[in-house]
Design an enzyme around this catalytic site. Structure first.
Site, PDB file in Angstrom:
ATOM      1  CB  SER A 196     -17.339  65.951 -66.626  1.00  0.00           C
ATOM      2  OG  SER A 196     -18.560  66.535 -66.702  1.00  0.00           O
TER       3      SER A 196
ATOM      4  CE1 TYR B 170     -16.772  70.972 -68.002  1.00  0.00           C
ATOM      5  CE2 TYR B 170     -18.445  69.623 -67.951  1.00  0.00           C
ATOM      6  CZ  TYR B 170     -17.428  69.943 -67.639  1.00  0.00           C
ATOM      7  OH  TYR B 170     -17.177  69.377 -66.336  1.00  0.00           O
TER       8      TYR B 170
HETATM    9  P1  NAD Z   1     -13.216  75.070 -60.329  1.00  0.00           P
HETATM   10  O1  NAD Z   1     -13.984  76.672 -61.078  1.00  0.00           O
HETATM   11  O2  NAD Z   1     -13.461  75.171 -58.844  1.00  0.00           O
HETATM   12  O3  NAD Z   1     -11.434  75.084 -60.519  1.00  0.00           O
HETATM   13  C1  NAD Z   1     -11.484  75.136 -61.759  1.00  0.00           C
HETATM   14  C2  NAD Z   1      -9.353  75.188 -61.819  1.00  0.00           C
HETATM   15  O4  NAD Z   1      -9.211  75.646 -63.074  1.00  0.00           O
HETATM   16  C3  NAD Z   1      -9.551  76.629 -60.248  1.00  0.00           C
HETATM   17  O5  NAD Z   1      -7.933  75.910 -59.887  1.00  0.00           O
HETATM   18  C4  NAD Z   1      -9.116  77.798 -62.256  1.00  0.00           C
HETATM   19  O6  NAD Z   1      -8.380  78.996 -61.351  1.00  0.00           O
HETATM   20  C5  NAD Z   1      -9.089  76.288 -63.050  1.00  0.00           C
HETATM   21  N1  NAD Z   1      -9.070  77.206 -63.980  1.00  0.00           N
HETATM   22  C6  NAD Z   1      -9.100  77.559 -64.820  1.00  0.00           C
HETATM   23  N2  NAD Z   1      -9.415  78.229 -66.089  1.00  0.00           N
HETATM   24  C7  NAD Z   1      -8.220  78.270 -66.091  1.00  0.00           C
HETATM   25  C8  NAD Z   1      -6.541  78.616 -67.269  1.00  0.00           C
HETATM   26  N3  NAD Z   1      -7.078  79.375 -67.715  1.00  0.00           N
HETATM   27  N4  NAD Z   1      -5.707  78.089 -66.724  1.00  0.00           N
HETATM   28  C9  NAD Z   1      -4.922  77.588 -65.569  1.00  0.00           C
HETATM   29  N5  NAD Z   1      -6.298  77.504 -64.593  1.00  0.00           N
HETATM   30  C10 NAD Z   1      -7.437  77.462 -64.988  1.00  0.00           C
HETATM   31  O7  NAD Z   1     -14.015  74.091 -60.879  1.00  0.00           O
HETATM   32  P2  NAD Z   1     -13.882  72.575 -60.306  1.00  0.00           P
HETATM   33  O8  NAD Z   1     -15.637  72.191 -59.939  1.00  0.00           O
HETATM   34  O9  NAD Z   1     -12.839  71.938 -59.492  1.00  0.00           O
HETATM   35  O10 NAD Z   1     -13.515  71.635 -62.221  1.00  0.00           O
HETATM   36  C11 NAD Z   1     -12.030  71.036 -61.650  1.00  0.00           C
HETATM   37  C12 NAD Z   1     -12.637  70.102 -63.139  1.00  0.00           C
HETATM   38  O11 NAD Z   1     -13.639  69.317 -62.743  1.00  0.00           O
HETATM   39  C13 NAD Z   1     -12.953  70.897 -64.162  1.00  0.00           C
HETATM   40  O12 NAD Z   1     -12.604  70.110 -65.523  1.00  0.00           O
HETATM   41  C14 NAD Z   1     -14.378  70.293 -64.779  1.00  0.00           C
HETATM   42  O13 NAD Z   1     -15.228  70.012 -66.060  1.00  0.00           O
HETATM   43  C15 NAD Z   1     -14.150  69.064 -64.030  1.00  0.00           C
HETATM   44  N6  NAD Z   1     -15.304  68.497 -63.328  1.00  0.00           N
HETATM   45  C16 NAD Z   1     -16.115  69.133 -62.126  1.00  0.00           C
HETATM   46  C17 NAD Z   1     -17.536  68.614 -61.896  1.00  0.00           C
HETATM   47  C18 NAD Z   1     -18.110  69.523 -60.780  1.00  0.00           C
HETATM   48  O14 NAD Z   1     -19.556  69.124 -59.990  1.00  0.00           O
HETATM   49  N7  NAD Z   1     -17.914  70.616 -59.730  1.00  0.00           N
HETATM   50  C19 NAD Z   1     -17.537  68.027 -62.603  1.00  0.00           C
HETATM   51  C20 NAD Z   1     -17.340  66.844 -63.488  1.00  0.00           C
HETATM   52  C21 NAD Z   1     -15.802  67.744 -63.985  1.00  0.00           C
END
Ligand code: NAD
Length: 257
Positions: A139, A152
């Site tokens: 991130s 985080y």
């Molecule tokens: P999201 O909530 O849409 O997706 C998260 C995914 O992780 C989902 O498929 C969920 O089912 C899965 N998950 C959660 N807990 C779990 C567990 N215990 N076991 C297995 N799977 C699990 O979120 P996202 O925004 O797509 O985030 C995905 C990644 O990207 C994360 O690591 C997040 O930190 C990172 N990220 C997101 C953003 C953003 O702006 N959305 C920015 C930077 C980094």
């Protein structure tokens, strides 16, 4: 770019960025393993839809990324792992002195420890296959900090550090390990933060998006899951074979500030 013949395991891929990356991997020809901690009809239907639309093999394997043994079992059950995308992640926002211990532990387990376990299980398979790619979804918070995101930010800085270590340990092998550092992407994880932020700042949805969320994102646009998928596919290409141990920001200029 063809990833035909390769198998990509994407953790946390029934939603958001993980699902976007899985789609781009499948479109590039890789067989895909989807994952989350649920085991619903929708999860399996997603795998069927992706297989039907792209022509690759897609499996859904349930495994809870908060549990080390299930992380390792995901890789063992898949039986093959050429590309490992460590994406599963959660968020919780609170000041350090009020941060709930269970939330802290869950974030460190899912956002950081899971990548240790899956990578440890996948590297022997990559070595046997003579090729491998580890792509960690960190991130902008792996490179910078914001208040109230202690767990985080700690987990994301941790995964950037682990990325460098894995890269050094595999440097003489045809294996690379890199981290992608997204800025804000409008996924369910970010959607879930909007109501509280509206309440906290007494703002409407659009104002929260523009003035709070995208405040540090100079492009004033969300990155998309397709752009992140494209970046992950690029890291699996021959052009990226000498890119290892580094971070690629997809953040509209956030970390240039
Ligand atoms: P999201 O909530 O849409 O997706 C998260 C995914 O992780 C989902 O498929 C969920 O089912 C899965 N998950 C959660 N807990 C779990 C567990 N215990 N076991 C297995 N799977 C699990 O979120 P996202 O925004 O797509 O985030 C995905 C990644 O990207 C994360 O690591 C997040 O930190 C990172 N990220 C997101 C953003 C953003 O702006 N959305 C920015 C930077 C980094």
């Amino acid at each position: 770019m063809s990833l035909s013949g390769k198998t990509a395991i994407v953790t946390g891929s029934n939603s958001g960025i993980g699902l976007g990356i899985a789609w781009e991997m499948a479109k590039a020809g890789a067989d895909v393993v989807l994952n989350s901690f649920t085991d619903s009809d929708e999860d399996h239907a997603l795998a069927e839809k992706m297989a039907k639309e792209t022509g690759v093999k897609v499996r859904y394997i349930k495994a809870d990324m908060s549990k080390g043994e299930e992380c390792r079992a995901l890789i063992e059950t898949a039986g093959v792992c050429d590309i490992l995308v460590n994406n599963a992640g959660i968020q919780h926002v609170a000041p350090i002195d009020e941060f709930p211990v269970d939330k802290w532990n869950a974030i460190i387990a899912i956002n950081l420890n899971s990548a240790f376990h899956t990578t440890a299980a996948a590297l022997p398979m990559m070595r046997k296959a003579g090729w491998g790619r580890v792509v960690n979804i960190a991130s902008a918070h792996g490179l910078t900090a914001s208040p109230f995101k202690g767990a985080y930010v700690a987990a994301k800085h941790g995964i950037v550090g682990m990325t460098k270590v894995v890269a050094l340990e595999t440097a003489r092998e045809p294996i690379t390990c890199n981290a992608i550092c997204p800025g804000y992407v409008l996924t369910p994880l970010v959607e879930a933060q909007i109501p509280d932020t509206m309440e906290k700042y007494k703002m409407g949805r659009d104002e929260v998006i523009e003035k709070v969320m995208l405040e540090r994102q100079p492009s004033k646009e969300f990155a998309t899951v397709e752009q992140l998928g494209g970046t992950a596919v690029f890291l699996c290409s021959d052009a990226a074979a000498q890119i290892t141990g580094t971070t690629i920001s997809v953040d509209g200029g956030w970390t240039a500030l």
